[in-house]
Write a protein that holds these residues in place. Structure first.
Motif, short mmCIF file in Angstrom:
data_model
loop_
_atom_site.label_atom_id
_atom_site.label_comp_id
_atom_site.label_asym_id
_atom_site.label_seq_id
_atom_site.Cartn_x
_atom_site.Cartn_y
_atom_site.Cartn_z
N ARG A 138 -9.84 -11.63 16.34
CA ARG A 138 -9.38 -10.80 15.22
C ARG A 138 -10.21 -11.07 13.99
O ARG A 138 -10.77 -12.16 13.83
CB ARG A 138 -7.90 -11.01 14.94
CG ARG A 138 -7.53 -12.37 14.33
CD ARG A 138 -6.02 -12.50 14.22
NE ARG A 138 -5.62 -13.75 13.59
CZ ARG A 138 -4.36 -14.17 13.52
NH1 ARG A 138 -3.37 -13.44 14.04
NH2 ARG A 138 -4.07 -15.32 12.92
N VAL B 157 -8.52 -15.57 19.05
CA VAL B 157 -7.05 -15.62 19.03
C VAL B 157 -6.53 -16.24 20.32
O VAL B 157 -5.70 -17.14 20.31
CB VAL B 157 -6.46 -14.22 18.84
CG1 VAL B 157 -4.94 -14.27 18.92
CG2 VAL B 157 -6.91 -13.61 17.53
N TYR C 78 -8.16 -6.30 15.73
CA TYR C 78 -8.18 -7.12 16.94
C TYR C 78 -9.20 -6.55 17.92
O TYR C 78 -9.21 -5.35 18.20
CB TYR C 78 -6.79 -7.16 17.57
CG TYR C 78 -5.84 -8.07 16.84
CD1 TYR C 78 -5.37 -7.72 15.57
CD2 TYR C 78 -5.44 -9.29 17.37
CE1 TYR C 78 -4.51 -8.56 14.87
CE2 TYR C 78 -4.58 -10.13 16.68
CZ TYR C 78 -4.13 -9.76 15.43
OH TYR C 78 -3.28 -10.61 14.74
N TRP D 92 -9.18 -12.22 23.21
CA TRP D 92 -8.88 -11.43 22.02
C TRP D 92 -9.36 -12.20 20.81
O TRP D 92 -9.09 -13.40 20.68
CB TRP D 92 -7.39 -11.15 21.90
CG TRP D 92 -6.88 -10.18 22.91
CD1 TRP D 92 -6.30 -10.47 24.10
CD2 TRP D 92 -6.92 -8.75 22.82
NE1 TRP D 92 -5.97 -9.32 24.77
CE2 TRP D 92 -6.35 -8.25 23.99
CE3 TRP D 92 -7.39 -7.86 21.85
CZ2 TRP D 92 -6.23 -6.88 24.24
CZ3 TRP D 92 -7.27 -6.50 22.10
CH2 TRP D 92 -6.70 -6.02 23.27
#
Length: 117
Positions: A37, A47, A92, A35
């Motif tokens: 962002r 992340v 995200y 992930w």
């Protein structure tokens, strides 16, 4: 291969949210899922990441608050976010390194997370 994200939205400070991302297509294997962002006016940052056979890696500012997990049978990755703060507001993006059959990098379309009272 497509990555489809879901689970974004508006949450109050201190709240929790779980993002989901599922990969579909002629997938041979998944090397990693992650992930990222991106907040307005800022660069896209990692992340959390899960690489096959290794421990998850987290951005320092989310350690202890965010948890990444995978469902290998579904080619899915999740991000459970708790103790959310306004600084976590961003789009995200799901990211994956997938062999289909050649190993390539794929991105989801992004899902907005807004932390505000």
């Amino acid at each position: 291969v497509q990555l489809v994200e879901s689970g974004g939205g508006l949450v109050q400070p201190g709240g929790s949210l779980t993002l989901s991302c599922a990969a579909s297509g002629r997938i041979v294997s998944v090397a990693s899922m992650a992930w990222y962002r991106q907040a307005p006016g800022k660069q896209r940052d990692l992340v959390a990441e899960m690489i096959a056979g290794t421990d998850p890696v987290y951005k320092d500012s989310v350690k202890g608050r965010f948890t990444i997990s995978r469902d290998n049978a579904k080619n899915a990755v999740y991000l459970h976010m708790s103790s959310l703060a306004p600084e976590d507001t961003a789009v995200y993006f799901c990211n994956a390194q997938i062999a289909a059959p050649i190993l390539e990098e794929y991105w989801g379309q992004g899902t907005q997370v807004t932390v505000s009272s």
